[in-house]
Each structure stands twice: as structure tokens, then as C-alpha cells.
Design an enzyme around this catalytic site. Structure first.
Site, short mmCIF file in Angstrom:
data_model
loop_
_atom_site.label_atom_id
_atom_site.label_comp_id
_atom_site.label_asym_id
_atom_site.label_seq_id
_atom_site.Cartn_x
_atom_site.Cartn_y
_atom_site.Cartn_z
N CYS A 77 0.64 -1.28 0.19
CA CYS A 77 0.15 -0.14 0.03
C CYS A 77 0.98 1.40 0.23
CB CYS A 77 -0.92 -0.03 1.26
SG CYS A 77 -2.34 0.77 1.04
N HIS A 167 -3.47 -4.99 1.57
CA HIS A 167 -2.70 -5.74 3.55
C HIS A 167 -2.50 -7.08 2.68
CE1 HIS A 167 -2.51 -1.45 4.73
NE2 HIS A 167 -2.87 -1.03 4.03
N GLU A 169 -1.22 -8.21 5.39
CA GLU A 169 -0.34 -8.76 6.78
C GLU A 169 -1.84 -8.81 7.50
OE1 GLU A 169 -0.39 -5.80 4.89
OE2 GLU A 169 -0.65 -4.45 6.28
#
Ligand code: GLN
Length: 192
Positions: A77, A167, A169
């Protein structure tokens, strides 16, 4: 050891994924920290802020120097925005390492943040969270698109560089990090 740029943004979540994978991870805030890691994850956050702090630490030039000689860098990002060659309609200067052009906050208000399963080349379905994500508007010839969402590239690799507009994560997903770890290992092997 894998570094996570820890100046601003969601570096803790990346750190947690690396821990979950049993990888030795280190928060990177200085050039000294950077010299101790084999690869760097640049997290999501606010690209303008991270950019400013990178420059203040002299980390911008050091990341550029290392990346040009094969040091693996993964930008998610805001991190992808920083890795790019060009940010359309924005005055901030990215690192210019990955041959893509991006437009910040390009998904409309309705799609400001959303989650999707996306199909990644060689990996399969991956849970992805898009949070005020940028749009990749151009991909250079040397870069490979590994995943698309609604036809737009969302995961791009160029040799030792990897960038996702989403993302990976946040959802407990580990597959994209595993891909990055593979890139680090591939790089380490010839010199060992
Ligand atoms: N919109 C942010 C920026 O332009 C990026 C958002 C994110 O990293 N989740 O820097």
C-alpha cells in the site's frame, strides 16, 4: 533476518506475520538497522509521512542503493507508493525503484476500504484488505503482474522488488510474506 520499516503505519502487523512464520524479524528505523537485515518490508500507512521520515533518516538513498544491487524490498500500500517510479498528480517524490505508476486513494469513497479474495499467480487465492488503496495505472515492461482485482494490477514483481496495493498482513494471511521470504532466500543462495 527480515526488516520491517517501522517509522509509521502498520509495521506491527507485518512483524506479527513474520513471527507467526517463525522468522527472525527486526524493526528498521535507521541506516544501522538496515545494514543488519536481508530484506525490507515497507508497510502501509501514510506515504507522505513515511517518505518524510525516510529522508530525515537518510534511509531513502540507502534503500535505493541496496535495492539496485539486488536487496529484496516488499512494499504494501503506502510502501508500494514509495517504491513506484511515478505518483500521478502528487508532488511527493517516490524512491523510483519499481517501474510502475500509481494514483493514491484511487478507489472511490464507496470502495474506500474493502476485502477480497484475489487469485495470485503461482499461489492461488489470497485474502486481501484494500484500505484507501492506490491504483497501479501503468506497469513497465520489466515488471510482472502477479494478481489483478477488477482488471487492475494489485500485486507486481520486478526482480527483487515486490509491491501490493492491498494489505496481506491484516487477515492472518501469510502466503505473500512467504513469497517474499522465498525472494530473500533466492538472493542469499548464490553468494553463500
Ligand atoms: N492512502 C495512503 C497513502 O496514500 C495509503 C493507505 C495505506 O497504506 N493503507 O499514502
Amino acid at each position: 533476518m527480515v526488516g520491517v520499516l517501522a517509522l509509521q503505519g502498520d509495521f506491527r502487523e507485518h512483524f506479527a506475520v513474520l513471527c507467526k512464520l517463525g522468522v527472525d524479524a527486526k524493526e528498521v528505523r535507521t541506516k544501522e538497522d538496515l545494514s543488519r537485515v536481508d530484506g525490507l518490508i515497507m508497510p502501509g500507512g501514510e506515504s507522505t509521512t513515511i517518505n518524510k521520515l525516510l529522508r530525515r533518516q537518510g534511509l531513502d538513498e540507502e534503500i535505493k542503493r541496496k535495492a539496485r544491487i539486488g536487496f529484496p524490498v516488499f512494499g504494501t500500500c503506502a510502501g508500494a507508493i514509495l517504491l513506484s517510479k511515478e505518483i500521478i498528480g502528487d508532488s511527493q517524490q517516490p524512491l523510483g525503484l519499481l517501474d510502475i505508476s500509481v494514483k493514491r486513494n484511487a478507489y472511490g469513497a464507496q470502495l474506500d476500504s474493502f476485502e477480497e479474495d484475489i487469485d495470485v499467480k503461482g499461489i492461488g487465492l489470497v485474502k486481501a484488505a484494500f484500505i484507501r488503496a492506490p491504483l497501479i495505472t501503468r506497469v513497465g515492461k520489466g515488471a510482472e503482474v502477479l494478481a489483478r482485482y477488477q482488471g487492475n494490477p494489485v500485486l507486481v514483481r520486478q526482480g527483487n522488488l515486490l509491491a501490493s496495493t492491498f494489505h496481506p498482513e491484516i487477515e492472518g494471511e501469510t502466503k505473500i510474506h512467504e513469497l517474499f521470504l522465498k525472494m530473500i532466500k533466492e538472493r542469499r543462495t548464490p553468494s553463500e
